[in-house]
Every structure is written in C-alpha cells, then in structure tokens.
Design a protein around this motif. Structure first.
Motif, PDB file in Angstrom:
ATOM      1  N   VAL A   1       0.842  -1.204   0.000  1.00 51.02           N
ATOM      2  CA  VAL A   1       0.000   0.000   0.000  1.00 51.02           C
ATOM      3  C   VAL A   1       0.875   1.251   0.000  1.00 51.02           C
ATOM      4  O   VAL A   1       0.598   2.231  -0.708  1.00 51.02           O
ATOM      5  CB  VAL A   1      -0.948   0.000   1.222  1.00 51.02           C
ATOM      6  CG1 VAL A   1      -1.642   1.344   1.369  1.00 51.02           C
ATOM      7  CG2 VAL A   1      -1.979  -1.110   1.093  1.00 51.02           C
ATOM      8  N   ARG A   2       1.954   1.230   0.805  1.00 50.11           N
ATOM      9  CA  ARG A   2       2.847   2.391   0.874  1.00 50.11           C
ATOM     10  C   ARG A   2       3.512   2.665  -0.478  1.00 50.11           C
ATOM     11  O   ARG A   2       3.575   3.811  -0.937  1.00 50.11           O
ATOM     12  CB  ARG A   2       3.919   2.162   1.945  1.00 50.11           C
ATOM     13  CG  ARG A   2       4.815   3.367   2.213  1.00 50.11           C
ATOM     14  CD  ARG A   2       5.849   3.068   3.276  1.00 50.11           C
ATOM     15  NE  ARG A   2       6.832   2.118   2.789  1.00 50.11           N
ATOM     16  CZ  ARG A   2       7.909   2.464   2.070  1.00 50.11           C
ATOM     17  NH1 ARG A   2       8.104   3.724   1.729  1.00 50.11           N
ATOM     18  NH2 ARG A   2       8.767   1.547   1.677  1.00 50.11           N
TER      19      ARG A   2
ATOM     20  N   HIS B   1       1.359   6.634  -6.840  1.00 52.96           N
ATOM     21  CA  HIS B   1       0.139   7.393  -7.153  1.00 52.96           C
ATOM     22  C   HIS B   1      -0.201   8.290  -5.964  1.00 52.96           C
ATOM     23  O   HIS B   1      -1.036   7.938  -5.132  1.00 52.96           O
ATOM     24  CB  HIS B   1      -1.034   6.435  -7.447  1.00 52.96           C
ATOM     25  CG  HIS B   1      -0.718   5.411  -8.487  1.00 52.96           C
ATOM     26  ND1 HIS B   1      -0.637   5.698  -9.823  1.00 52.96           N
ATOM     27  CD2 HIS B   1      -0.436   4.085  -8.374  1.00 52.96           C
ATOM     28  CE1 HIS B   1      -0.342   4.607 -10.508  1.00 52.96           C
ATOM     29  NE2 HIS B   1      -0.203   3.612  -9.649  1.00 52.96           N
ATOM     30  N   PRO B   2       0.460   9.450  -5.825  1.00 48.31           N
ATOM     31  CA  PRO B   2       0.275  10.318  -4.651  1.00 48.31           C
ATOM     32  C   PRO B   2      -1.162  10.732  -4.410  1.00 48.31           C
ATOM     33  O   PRO B   2      -1.536  11.069  -3.295  1.00 48.31           O
ATOM     34  CB  PRO B   2       1.139  11.538  -4.993  1.00 48.31           C
ATOM     35  CG  PRO B   2       2.115  11.053  -6.025  1.00 48.31           C
ATOM     36  CD  PRO B   2       1.399   9.986  -6.802  1.00 48.31           C
TER      37      PRO B   2
END
Length: 433
Positions: A420-421, A427-428
């Motif tokens: 996830v990180r 994809h900020p």
C-alpha cells in the motif's frame, strides 16, 4: 531713551525628528478611544494594523468581537489568558480558539438557577460566526438548598425526592447550540471535575430531562458532524431517545458513546441508527453490550453502506456476538476498522473471521487483543490471510496465539502495508490508509 533687550533661548537637544506625524497622533487617539468609537474598517490596512497593535486585550467583547478580525490581536488575547495554546486544534485560527474556549469556560461554570442565562445568550451574536467545536467536560448542578433554611417540612418524603430530582438537572444547551450555525463538533461529559468535600453521586447524573433537552437540540443542529457524549452514565433508555432523534440526521458522521452504561437494548437502537443514517464512525468502547446487542449492531452493519469504523473494545459480546459481526462482514463493503479487543472471544469467532479475511476486500484494520483466540484460532486467521491483500493491521496481543503463527501473520500484514505504501508513492493522489 527706552532700551529694549531681546533674549532668544534655544533647546539644543530638540529635533524635528521627535515630533510624531499627525497620522501617528490620530492612530494613537483612535486606539485610546476605541471602546467609545471603534473605527477600524474605514482605515487603510497599514493603519488598521497599527491601531490593533495598540488595542488592550481587556476591551469588551461587544466592541471587538465583530470589529477586530486581525489574528495578531486574538493571539495576544489567547496567550495572555491560557498557558497552553495549540492553534492547530482550531483550524489555525486564534480568533476561533478564543471564542470557543471562552464559551466553553462560561458553560463549565454555569450554575442552573444561580447563573443568569443571559451570560450565555448574550455571547451568541458575538461568537456565532467563529465557533465550530465545543468541548465541555464539566456540567455543574444547581446549588442544593437546605430545606431547614427554607422552612420546609422534612417529613414530606415526596417533596424531598422532588427537590433531589430538580437538584440534578444541568444547563440546557438547546437555545445556545441551535443558534451556532457553524457548529460541527460537540464533545460533552456530564461530570464535575473538582467537587472538594461536597462529593455526592448526584453531581455525576445525566438526568432524563438532560437527555430529552439534548436529544431535541441534536435534532436541530443540522450541520453537526461529530457528537461525543462520554463518561456520563448514559444508559439504554437515554441512548434510545438520542438514537431516535439522530436517525435521519443529514450530516452526522461520527458518534462517540464510549465509557457509558449502554447494554443490549441501547445497542439495538444504535443498530437501527447505523442502517438509517450516514454514520461513518461509531465508538462504543467500555460499555456493557452482550451478544444480543452485538447481533443487532451486526444487522445494522450488514445494511450500512457508510460505516467505516466500529469500536466495541471492553464489552461482553463473546462468540455469539463476534460471529454475528463476522458474518455481517461477509457482505458489508464499507467497514475498514474494527476493534473487538477484550470481549471474551475465542476460536469460533476466529473461524468466522477466517472466512472474512478470505473474502472481504475493504477491511484494513482488526483488533483482537486481550481475547482467548488460542492456538487454533490463530491458525484459522493465518489460513484466511493466505490471499488477503488489503489488511494492513491485525492486533493479536494477549490473544493466546502461538508465537510462530503470530510471526507469520505479521509477515503477511506487513507485506500488505508495504504494498500500500509503495502504491501511494507511485500514485500520490491515492488516499493513504
């Protein structure tokens, strides 16, 4: 002949530089007479700033509240009045901080039947544009009148009981909070912080009248998003009344009822509230909810499409309740965080949640700490996690799970969290979990 002599005296230290410009003298005069003639908005911005710098923080709020908008002035007001001032808790607005804390202070020390209600109501036009959150952690009861002093007949038990009942009621918030159009958060604790030697259990009662007044006020606070009523001995009857009034609230997103006396009937009312509202967060930590209440909450959860967080820590739901919540999560797709710590859960609940972990793709955090899941329960959860990619937190502290199983579970959950990180870095715009 008449002789005239002219003498010229000169102050060698005098200089034209020391004479204040006329503008400066005018600004000093405006600041000095601000209470009688609050001229500010007609001045140029740089002149406004100079006047505000000279204003006293002891000026009446009737003069400054809706005239002075400069944050520097309200920062001085806050810093002079309170030792700790964290403006980040108030949307970085010093003016908002001042009026919220000032109003909270008036309410915390309001004594029914003694304090003039106008002390609160006269603040409404001054603070209604700035108050967005109120945290009131104390409500004082009326002063108890000694019947001997009033000449009452002590033998009349009914009168005495009635006097005791009246004695318990607290300030009615209705007129105030329904007049605050920007109020979004309300945190209440019906308690007395320091009663000294005058301790009585009556000081800590949230009465039926208190509840009735509060319920009707909540219904009218149409912009309220967060409501917290904690540590106030709220029981089933009172929570049913509150839930009924909040059922179709257009904005309420978070409800915190932790550390109260809510049992199964109250939980059933809250189950209906979950399914008939836009509620996203429900905190019922440290109440007295058993399996029937948990089953009702599970039914509401199965019908809800908005609830993202449910906290049932420190209740008594046991396996019948835990299994019901697990089964609801086989169909629910909104819940992200679930706390079932300290609920006397064991292997049967873990077995249902094994299926949940295999099927559910919305849950990101589950807390099973301080339960009795045991060796088999841990293995069931591990099996369910085999293909799970969404769970990023699973708390199994003091859940009697085998150490090796706990390690393997931690590896899977950690890998999900890392994935996830990394995805959020690529994809900020993705919302962080």
């Amino acid at each position: 002949s008449f002789y005239t002599r002219r003498c010229i005296t000169e102050d060698l230290s005098w200089s034209l530089v020391t004479v204040p410009p006329l503008t400066e003298l005018c600004l000093q005069h405006i600041a000095h007479n601000f209470e009688n003639n609050p001229i500010l908005n007609d001045l140029l911005p740089e002149h406004q700033k100079k006047v505000v710098e000279r204003l006293s923080t002891s000026l009446p709020l009737t003069v400054t509240a809706n005239t002075v908008s400069h944050e520097e002035y309200w920062k001085r007001c806050c810093m002079e009045r309170w030792q700790v001032c964290d403006v980040s808790n108030y949307g970085d607005s010093w003016k908002r901080m001042f009026f919220e804390r000032h109003l909270e202070n008036v309410l915390k020390f309001f004594i029914p039947n003694t304090t003039d209600p106008e002390q609160v109501l006269e603040l409404i036009p001054l603070c209604k544009g700035y108050v967005r959150k109120l945290e009131i952690n104390q409500f004082l009861p009326p002063l108890q009148v000694d019947p001997k002093e009033e000449g009452h007949d002590l033998s009349d038990a009914e009168d005495e009981a009635e006097t005791g009942e009246v004695y318990k009621h607290h300030y009615n918030l209705k007129e105030l909070i329904t007049s605050l159009p920007h109020l979004e958060e309300l945190h209440l604790i019906y308690d007395v912080k320091s009663c000294g030697m005058n301790f009585e259990w009556n000081l800590f009662n949230f009465t039926e009248l208190d509840c009735s007044n509060l319920a009707s006020a909540m219904k009218m606070c149409r912009n309220l998003k967060v409501f917290k009523l904690t540590r106030s001995k709220v029981d089933d009857d009172k929570i049913k009344l509150l839930a009924r009034n909040l059922q179709h609230h257009p904005c309420l997103l978070e409800l915190d009822l932790s550390h109260n006396l809510i049992r199964d009937h109250g939980a059933q009312a809250l189950g209906k509230l979950i399914s008939h509202s836009r509620l996203e967060t429900l905190n019922l930590c440290n109440n007295q909810i058993c399996h029937l209440g948990a089953q009702a909450l599970a039914q509401g959860l199965a019908e809800s499409s908005t609830l993202t967080s449910l906290n049932l820590r420190l209740n008594f739901v046991e396996d019948k309740g835990g299994e019901a919540i697990g089964r609801a999560l086989l169909t629910n797709t909104s819940l992200k965080c679930l706390h079932l710590g300290s609920n006397n859960l064991s292997e049967p609940t873990a077995a249902v949640f094994s299926q949940v972990l295999a099927q559910n793709t919305s849950l990101t955090s589950i807390n099973f700490s301080c339960n009795h899941l045991g060796l088999d329960g841990g293995k069931q959860l591990l099996a369910g996690l085999a293909n799970n990619k969404t769970l990023t937190k699973l708390d199994l502290r003091h859940a009697e799970v085998e150490q090796e199983t706990d390690f393997l579970i931690h590896e899977i959950v950690w890998a999900n969290r890392e994935a996830v990180r990394l995805a959020s870095l690529q994809h900020p715009s993705t919302e962080p979990l």
